[in-house]
Write an enzyme that holds these catalytic residues in place. Structure first.
Site, PDB file in Angstrom:
ATOM      1  N   LYS A   3     -10.238  -2.680   8.430  1.00  0.00           N
ATOM      2  CA  LYS A   3      -8.949  -2.365   9.035  1.00  0.00           C
ATOM      3  C   LYS A   3      -9.192  -1.776  10.416  1.00  0.00           C
ATOM      4  O   LYS A   3      -9.721  -0.670  10.549  1.00  0.00           O
ATOM      5  CB  LYS A   3      -8.200  -1.353   8.157  1.00  0.00           C
ATOM      6  CG  LYS A   3      -6.868  -0.895   8.727  1.00  0.00           C
ATOM      7  CD  LYS A   3      -6.216   0.134   7.842  1.00  0.00           C
ATOM      8  CE  LYS A   3      -6.741   1.537   8.102  1.00  0.00           C
ATOM      9  NZ  LYS A   3      -5.915   2.575   7.433  1.00  0.00           N
TER      10      LYS A   3
ATOM     11  N   GLU B 204       0.842  -1.211   0.000  1.00  0.00           N
ATOM     12  CA  GLU B 204       0.000   0.000   0.000  1.00  0.00           C
ATOM     13  C   GLU B 204       0.870   1.251   0.000  1.00  0.00           C
ATOM     14  O   GLU B 204       1.746   1.396   0.851  1.00  0.00           O
ATOM     15  CB  GLU B 204      -0.898  -0.048   1.236  1.00  0.00           C
ATOM     16  CG  GLU B 204      -1.582   1.232   1.606  1.00  0.00           C
ATOM     17  CD  GLU B 204      -2.165   1.183   3.012  1.00  0.00           C
ATOM     18  OE1 GLU B 204      -2.350   2.261   3.612  1.00  0.00           O
ATOM     19  OE2 GLU B 204      -2.431   0.084   3.538  1.00  0.00           O
TER      20      GLU B 204
END
Length: 211
Positions: free
Chosen positions: A133, A44
């Site tokens: 998340k 990411e």
């Protein structure tokens, strides 16, 4: 392969996400390769990094099908399309802003928004989130994950993000977490690809420790 299958497949290969905040386009390929060599398959690039879309473009082009590459700290709907145009396949955000989740799903990408409470988790799931998340994990505990897992559907992957060390992962996994997002524990601005890879390997090794 749909986004849900893609996320589960990558987490099955290695339940870790490398968050390379602050990386520059000129170093992203070397850093990405070091992370991949360590065994991590999801990378990411946060959008508050220098020229992040160019970094995503270069890294996605380099990795191809070998890794799931995308963006973090995605806050606006307009950014979602730019991630896709750069070749990204995953959008991570620090909040459960449903417009971003819905735009990500519509673009055919993996959506993993940040949540902290069951209410936020279910808002995200209703909007189509692929996974969740838990952030910031520094303010939570494995006991919190266990309690949340009693109500959050088991088929929705839950990633723990924030301050987790290589020797601290087992309790979270036993509580029901499916993986971890790793930030400065793996990469920090100015850190070499070699050191980044060494740190990534320490986390991969930590997954197999039972103590």
């Amino acid at each position: 392969m749909n986004p849900s299958e893609e996320l589960k497949r990558r987490l099955g290969e290695c339940p870790l996400v490398a968050i390379i905040r602050g990386v520059t386009p000129d170093e992203v390929e070397a850093v990405g390769e070091a992370i991949w060599d360590a065994g991590i398959r999801i990378i990411e690039v946060p959008l508050n990094s220098p020229d992040p879309f160019e970094s995503i473009r270069r890294l996605a082009g380099r990795m191809g099908e070998r890794a799931l590459v995308g963006a973090g700290t995605v806050l606006e709907v307009a950014q979602v399309q730019r991630v896709r145009e750069a070749g990204g396949g995953i959008v991570v955000s620090p909040s459960t802003y449903t417009a971003v989740i819905e735009a990500t799903v519509a673009a055919g990408m993996v959506s993993t928004p940040g949540f902290f409470t069951p209410s936020e988790a279910f808002d995200a799931i209703r909007a189509g989130a692929t996974g969740l998340k838990l952030f910031p994990a520094e303010a939570a505990s494995p006991a919190v994950v266990k309690a949340q897992r009693a109500v959050i559907p088991k088929d929705v992957p839950l990633l723990v993000v924030g301050g987790v060390k290589p020797d601290q992962m087992r309790p979270w996994l036993e509580a029901g977490a499916n993986g971890f997002g790793l930030g400065s524990g793996v990469y920090a601005p100015g850190r070499s690809a070699e050191e980044t890879g060494m740190r990534a390997r320490a986390y991969v090794a930590g997954l197999s420790h039972d103590d």
